[in-house]
Write a protein that holds these residues in place. Structure first.
Motif, PDB file in Angstrom:
ATOM      1  N   LEU A   1       5.074   9.045 -13.712  1.00 22.54           N
ATOM      2  CA  LEU A   1       4.512   8.548 -14.974  1.00 22.54           C
ATOM      3  C   LEU A   1       4.973   7.136 -15.302  1.00 22.54           C
ATOM      4  CD1 LEU A   1       4.860  11.790 -17.154  1.00 22.54           C
ATOM      5  CD2 LEU A   1       2.752  10.836 -16.183  1.00 22.54           C
ATOM      6  N   GLY A   2       5.860   6.555 -14.484  1.00 24.11           N
ATOM      7  CA  GLY A   2       6.325   5.191 -14.681  1.00 24.11           C
ATOM      8  C   GLY A   2       7.365   5.048 -15.771  1.00 24.11           C
ATOM      9  N   LEU A   3       8.110   6.115 -16.069  1.00 22.02           N
ATOM     10  CA  LEU A   3       9.128   6.064 -17.109  1.00 22.02           C
ATOM     11  C   LEU A   3      10.492   5.706 -16.557  1.00 22.02           C
ATOM     12  CD1 LEU A   3       8.101   9.221 -19.193  1.00 22.02           C
ATOM     13  CD2 LEU A   3       7.490   6.816 -19.588  1.00 22.02           C
ATOM     14  N   THR A   4      10.663   5.651 -15.249  1.00 19.02           N
ATOM     15  CA  THR A   4      11.939   5.288 -14.658  1.00 19.02           C
ATOM     16  C   THR A   4      11.678   4.617 -13.321  1.00 19.02           C
ATOM     17  OG1 THR A   4      14.094   6.108 -13.950  1.00 19.02           O
ATOM     18  CG2 THR A   4      12.210   7.493 -13.494  1.00 19.02           C
ATOM     19  N   ASN A   5      12.636   3.852 -12.887  1.00 16.17           N
ATOM     20  CA  ASN A   5      12.532   3.133 -11.626  1.00 16.17           C
ATOM     21  C   ASN A   5      13.539   3.707 -10.634  1.00 16.17           C
ATOM     22  OD1 ASN A   5      10.565   1.347 -12.602  1.00 16.17           O
ATOM     23  ND2 ASN A   5      12.133   0.006 -13.493  1.00 16.17           N
TER      24      ASN A   5
ATOM     25  N   ASN B   1       5.504  14.034 -24.085  1.00 15.68           N
ATOM     26  CA  ASN B   1       4.414  13.303 -24.740  1.00 15.68           C
ATOM     27  C   ASN B   1       3.646  12.474 -23.729  1.00 15.68           C
ATOM     28  OD1 ASN B   1       5.050  14.359 -27.249  1.00 15.68           O
ATOM     29  ND2 ASN B   1       6.467  12.685 -27.754  1.00 15.68           N
ATOM     30  N   GLN B   2       4.332  11.767 -22.848  1.00 12.35           N
ATOM     31  CA  GLN B   2       3.658  10.943 -21.849  1.00 12.35           C
ATOM     32  C   GLN B   2       2.845  11.811 -20.882  1.00 12.35           C
ATOM     33  OE1 GLN B   2       3.513   7.680 -21.934  1.00 12.35           O
ATOM     34  NE2 GLN B   2       2.189   7.603 -20.102  1.00 12.35           N
ATOM     35  N   TRP B   3       3.395  12.967 -20.518  1.00 14.29           N
ATOM     36  CA  TRP B   3       2.661  13.890 -19.611  1.00 14.29           C
ATOM     37  C   TRP B   3       1.409  14.432 -20.268  1.00 14.29           C
ATOM     38  CZ3 TRP B   3       1.937  19.232 -20.279  1.00 14.29           C
ATOM     39  CH2 TRP B   3       1.336  19.896 -19.187  1.00 14.29           C
TER      40      TRP B   3
ATOM     41  N   THR C   1      -2.464  13.907 -18.924  1.00 12.84           N
ATOM     42  CA  THR C   1      -3.211  15.074 -18.437  1.00 12.84           C
ATOM     43  C   THR C   1      -4.122  15.692 -19.485  1.00 12.84           C
ATOM     44  OG1 THR C   1      -1.371  16.532 -19.027  1.00 12.84           O
ATOM     45  CG2 THR C   1      -1.398  15.615 -16.786  1.00 12.84           C
ATOM     46  N   GLY C   2      -3.903  15.377 -20.798  1.00 13.48           N
ATOM     47  CA  GLY C   2      -4.714  15.979 -21.839  1.00 13.48           C
ATOM     48  C   GLY C   2      -4.312  17.403 -22.146  1.00 13.48           C
ATOM     49  N   ARG C   3      -3.167  17.818 -21.728  1.00 13.98           N
ATOM     50  CA  ARG C   3      -2.693  19.182 -21.975  1.00 13.98           C
ATOM     51  C   ARG C   3      -1.656  19.177 -23.076  1.00 13.98           C
ATOM     52  NH1 ARG C   3      -1.485  21.594 -16.040  1.00 13.98           N
ATOM     53  NH2 ARG C   3      -0.875  23.395 -17.345  1.00 13.98           N
ATOM     54  N   ASN C   4      -1.242  20.337 -23.545  1.00 12.47           N
ATOM     55  CA  ASN C   4      -0.290  20.465 -24.652  1.00 12.47           C
ATOM     56  C   ASN C   4       1.106  20.142 -24.145  1.00 12.47           C
ATOM     57  OD1 ASN C   4       1.148  21.059 -26.941  1.00 12.47           O
ATOM     58  ND2 ASN C   4       0.277  23.125 -27.197  1.00 12.47           N
ATOM     59  N   ASP C   5       1.825  19.276 -24.917  1.00 13.17           N
ATOM     60  CA  ASP C   5       3.167  18.899 -24.486  1.00 13.17           C
ATOM     61  C   ASP C   5       4.161  20.044 -24.565  1.00 13.17           C
ATOM     62  OD1 ASP C   5       3.123  19.096 -27.195  1.00 13.17           O
ATOM     63  OD2 ASP C   5       4.214  17.219 -27.589  1.00 13.17           O
TER      64      ASP C   5
ATOM     65  N   ASP D   1      -1.387  18.519 -11.214  1.00 12.33           N
ATOM     66  CA  ASP D   1      -2.368  18.071 -12.203  1.00 12.33           C
ATOM     67  C   ASP D   1      -2.264  16.588 -12.517  1.00 12.33           C
ATOM     68  OD1 ASP D   1      -3.478  20.556 -12.377  1.00 12.33           O
ATOM     69  OD2 ASP D   1      -2.361  21.162 -14.169  1.00 12.33           O
ATOM     70  N   LEU D   2      -1.180  15.963 -12.102  1.00 12.29           N
ATOM     71  CA  LEU D   2      -1.043  14.509 -12.375  1.00 12.29           C
ATOM     72  C   LEU D   2      -2.080  13.723 -11.584  1.00 12.29           C
ATOM     73  CD1 LEU D   2       2.847  14.044 -12.435  1.00 12.29           C
ATOM     74  CD2 LEU D   2       1.274  13.965 -14.360  1.00 12.29           C
ATOM     75  N   PRO D   3      -2.668  12.707 -12.183  1.00 12.36           N
ATOM     76  CA  PRO D   3      -3.666  11.907 -11.475  1.00 12.36           C
ATOM     77  C   PRO D   3      -3.027  11.088 -10.371  1.00 12.36           C
ATOM     78  CG  PRO D   3      -3.197  10.978 -13.649  1.00 12.36           C
ATOM     79  CD  PRO D   3      -2.468  12.288 -13.582  1.00 12.36           C
TER      80      PRO D   3
END
Length: 382
Positions: A319-323, A337-339, A343-347, A380-382
């Protein structure tokens, strides 16, 4: 998180060691001994050439010492001639003796001329008599080891040795001669040489005058006819000679041993094929060994904690939240929240999955269900 099916290690069957070869060698030797025992020449029971327990060599020598004219009969039965002679046949069954010799019926006319035939057989029915008995006779106690008796004798028969259970030896007049029967063929066998009455009793059954013939033709002994040396060199006689010797049996045994040796090595005449050596994956073996140790120690909570941490790290990177794998991970709420945005699913679905590792009691079914859900989230991640 994608599950990787564990590949079972390849099992390579080891080649047969020296112990297995010794087993095959012992088996082959046992088969060879059995074949030699079956094909070896054997003196049949009741023969005067045999010194075994059931041979009649002892009684034969006993009669010679008593001054009787006794000899072995090995000629065709059609050559029986004269009078005042006795033919003694030791055979397990009278009917079997008749089948072996189609000319047996001619003995009746020979007996009627004034000769005696003594037939020591197993004929007779089993009674309640003791197996070993000492029967009374004029020659002394006669030892027999059988419960067979002839229970009823007709008026034409005369009992020569009997007890309360029936007759063991009886006779029948036939013309000028007689036929003597018995239910026990070993009355005069070598095993009874030390018995006081057995040899003398059989001696009394024989008329005093005339020649005594011990039937050896019944046991396979034959008088060889004279042959010219030229006939002996014929090809058909040579082949017949080899057919009557153990050469054929030895050749068959040799072929059998070769077949057993080939079968024991489990291959044909070619060189043995070696199985290919598979390359070893040390990392996979380490993971399998560690998983087996944790499973044996029932450390499901530790396994779930490590898998939850792996899930956080994988989601943060994708998701690009860490390197990098060593970067600082975001809080679970920010990660959820970012996930959900991506994905459009419930956090809450991800939060519940991440917080499940804090439970105190985890079963194998719970751990397997958690792995399936985590694998679905990653896919499910793009």
């Amino acid at each position: 998180m994608t599950q990787t099916a564990q590949s079972s290690p390849t099992r390579i069957t080891p080649r047969q060691g020296p112990g297995k070869r010794w087993v095959w060698a012992i088996l082959a030797a046992a088969i060879l001994l059995i074949l030699l025992f079956i094909n070896a020449p054997n003196q049949q029971d009741g023969s005067t050439y045999s010194r075994s327990n059931k041979g009649y060599r002892g009684w034969y020598d006993f009669m010679i010492a008593q001054g009787y004219s006794i000899d072995r009969w090995q000629k065709p039965y059609s050559e029986l001639q004269g009078q005042n002679q006795t033919l003694i046949r030791i055979t397990p069954s009278l009917e079997k003796a008749r089948e072996q010799d189609p000319l047996w019926d001619s003995f009746d006319s020979w007996v009627e001329q004034g000769n005696t035939a003594i037939l020591l057989t197993w004929d007779g029915s089993v009674t309640a008599a003791s197996f070993s008995s000492d029967l009374t006779s004029e020659a002394g106690p006669v030892r027999i080891d059988t419960a067979r008796r002839r229970k009823k004798l007709g008026s034409v028969y005369q009992s020569r040795l009997d007890d309360d259970y029936g007759s063991v030896v009886w006779s029948q007049s036939l013309g000028k001669g007689q036929v003597i029967f018995a239910t026990y063929p070993w009355i005069g066998a070598n095993i009874y040489a030390d018995q006081p009455g057995n040899y003398p009793f059989l001696q009394q059954l024989v008329p005093e005058s005339g020649t005594i013939w011990m039937d050896e033709r019944l046991h396979g002994y034959r008088d060889n006819p004279n042959q010219d040396a030229e006939d002996a060199r014929k090809a058909e006689n040579v082949w017949q000679f080899f057919a009557q010797t153990p050469v054929a049996a030895m050749a068959a045994q040799l072929v059998l041993l070769i077949l057993i040796w080939i079968w024991g090595h489990n291959h044909r005449f070619g060189l043995p094929l070696r199985l290919p050596q598979e390359s070893k994956d040390n990392s996979q073996q380490y993971i399998q060994a560690l998983a087996g140790t944790l499973n044996h120690a029932h450390q499901r909570e530790l396994v779930l904690t490590q898998l939850s941490q792996y899930l956080r790290q994988s989601l943060s990177q994708r998701l690009g939240l860490t390197n990098g794998p060593k970067g600082q991970l975001p809080p679970d709420i920010a990660l959820a929240n970012q996930w959900a945005t991506s994905t459009g699913r419930n956090d809450q679905e991800l939060l519940e999955l991440l917080q499940q590792s804090s439970q105190q009691s985890i079963t194998d079914r719970t751990l397997l269900a958690w792995v399936n859900k985590a694998d679905a989230i990653l896919q499910d991640l793009p």
